[in-house]
Enzyme design. Structure first.
Site, short mmCIF file in Angstrom:
data_model
loop_
_atom_site.label_atom_id
_atom_site.label_comp_id
_atom_site.label_asym_id
_atom_site.label_seq_id
_atom_site.Cartn_x
_atom_site.Cartn_y
_atom_site.Cartn_z
N VAL A 140 0.77 -1.26 0.23
CA VAL A 140 0.13 -0.10 -0.23
C VAL A 140 0.67 1.08 0.40
O VAL A 140 0.28 2.22 -0.20
CB VAL A 140 -1.00 0.19 1.52
CG1 VAL A 140 -2.40 -0.79 1.21
CG2 VAL A 140 -0.27 -0.59 2.71
N LYS A 141 2.44 0.57 0.12
CA LYS A 141 3.29 2.21 0.60
C LYS A 141 2.49 3.76 1.36
O LYS A 141 2.79 4.71 0.71
CB LYS A 141 4.14 2.41 -1.01
CG LYS A 141 4.12 1.40 -1.63
CD LYS A 141 5.00 2.15 -3.25
CE LYS A 141 5.32 1.16 -3.48
NZ LYS A 141 4.47 -0.49 -4.07
N ARG A 142 1.70 3.48 2.11
CA ARG A 142 1.85 4.62 2.92
C ARG A 142 2.52 5.15 3.89
O ARG A 142 3.43 4.61 4.08
CB ARG A 142 0.59 4.39 3.27
CG ARG A 142 -0.64 3.33 3.02
CD ARG A 142 -1.24 4.18 2.37
NE ARG A 142 -2.92 3.61 2.13
CZ ARG A 142 -3.31 3.53 0.64
NH1 ARG A 142 -2.21 3.25 0.10
NH2 ARG A 142 -4.43 2.93 1.05
#
Length: 271
Positions: A94-96
Site C-alpha cells: 500500500v506504500k502508505r
C-alpha cells in the site's frame, strides 16, 4: 510469534519467493477474464487456490483492487483473509506514509489484527521523515506484524531522493541505519524490513539491518538470481525476492502457477 520469526519459518518451509498479486488489466486479459469486478473476483480466487499454504509470501498490490471501487476493496479484504493463517504471509503493498493521527489510522487499518484488512505486513514510504513512521512501528509491534520501508527502489526516479546526501550519509543509508537500530538484538531477525529493488544493479549501502529485505523486480522485470546474490551478498538469507508477471504469466491453470513458483524458488535456492 513476531513477523520476523514467522517470516524466517515460512522461508525455511517454502523457499524465499514472494508472489505479487497484481490484477492489472493486461493480466486479466491474458487469463481470458473481463476487466471487471467479476474478473477480479475470479482472478483473486484462483490465486488463493494456487498459492495459499504453498508459498512463503504473497504481496497483493492494493491499487489494482482499489481501481474497482468499493467492490474491489471487498475482494481485497476477502483475499487477505483467505490467505491469512494458511502458512503464507500477506505483505500488503500500500506504500502508505503520513503524519500523526492519520498515520496511526492507516496503521490500525492494515496492521491491527482485528481490522477487516489486517495483513501480516505492509509497505510504507518514509519520505515525510523516518520519524513519521512511528505509528506503523508501534501498531506492528503490538500485533506481531511487519513493516517494509521503501529504501532503494528500482524505479529510476527514486534515485533523486534516495541517493541524495544528508551530510556523509545518503537518504537511503539513513533509513537503513534506523531500521537496523529498531531491529537490534531481535532473533532470528527483526520485523522491520526494507524494500531494495532487485534491479538496482549494485549498492554501497549497508543492508545488514537484521530484518527482512523485500526485493521487487525479480523475474519479468529483469532481476535475476545473480543480481540477488551480487546486491545482497552476506545478507542474502534475509532476502524476499518478489515476482508477479514471472509467475502469474503461467495462469490461470492452478498447477501451472504452482509449478512456476516452484521453479522460481529452485532458482533462488540454487543461487
Amino acid at each position: 510469534m513476531s513477523f520476523g520469526s514467522r517470516a524466517r519459518a515460512a522461508m525455511a518451509a517454502y523457499g524465499p519467493a514472494c508472489v505479487g498479486i497484481d490484477p492489472h488489466s493486461e493480466l486479466l486479459a491474458e487469463w481470458d477474464l473481463p476487466d471487471s469486478v467479476d474478473g477480479l473476483d475470479r482472478f483473486a480466487s484462483i490465486c488463493v487456490e494456487a498459492f495459499a499454504g504453498q508459498v512463503a509470501f504473497v504481496k497483493p498490490q492494493s491499487a489494482f483492487f482499489e481501481r474497482f471501487g468499493a467492490q474491489g476493496v471487498v475482494i481485497l479484504e476477502r483475499t487477505i483473509q483467505d490467505f491469512r493463517h494458511t502458512g503464507s504471509l500477506v505483505i500488503l503493498d500500500v506504500k502508505r506514509g503520513d503524519i500523526g493521527t492519520t498515520a496511526a489510522a492507516y496503521a490500525d487499518a492494515y496492521l491491527d489484527e482485528d481490522a477487516p484488512m489486517a495483513a501480516d505486513a505492509i509497505t510504507v514510504s518514509p519520505y515525510l521523515g523516518f520519524g513519521s513512521l512511528q505509528p506503523f512501528f508501534d501498531v506492528a509491534h503490538k500485533n506481531d506484524a511487519g513493516v517494509f520501508v521503501l529504501a532503494l527502489t528500482s524505479n529510476k526516479e527514486g534515485a533523486e531522493v534516495q541517493h541524495a546526501m544528508n551530510g556523509d550519509t545518503s537518504v537511503a543509508g539513513g533509513m537503513l541505519a534506523q531500521l537496523a537500530s529498531l531491529n537490534a538484538g531481535e532473533t532470528p531477525m527483526g520485523s522491520f524490513g526494507a524494500v531494495v529493488g532487485a534491479t538496482i544493479g549494485s549498492s554501497v549501502e549497508d543492508l545488514a539491518i537484521n530484518g527482512p529485505l523485500l526485493a521487487p523486480g525479480f523475474g519479468a522485470q529483469g532481476g535475476t538470481a545473480d543480481d540477488i546474490r551480487r546486491i545482497f551478498g552476506t545478507v542474502i538469507d534475509n532476502v524476499i525476492p518478489s515476482t508477479s508477471r514471472g509467475v502469474l504469466g503461467e495462469g490461470p491453470d492452478v498447477s501451472s502457477l504452482r509449478g512456476s513458483v516452484a521453479r522460481v524458488n529452485s532458482e533462488l535456492v540454487g543461487s
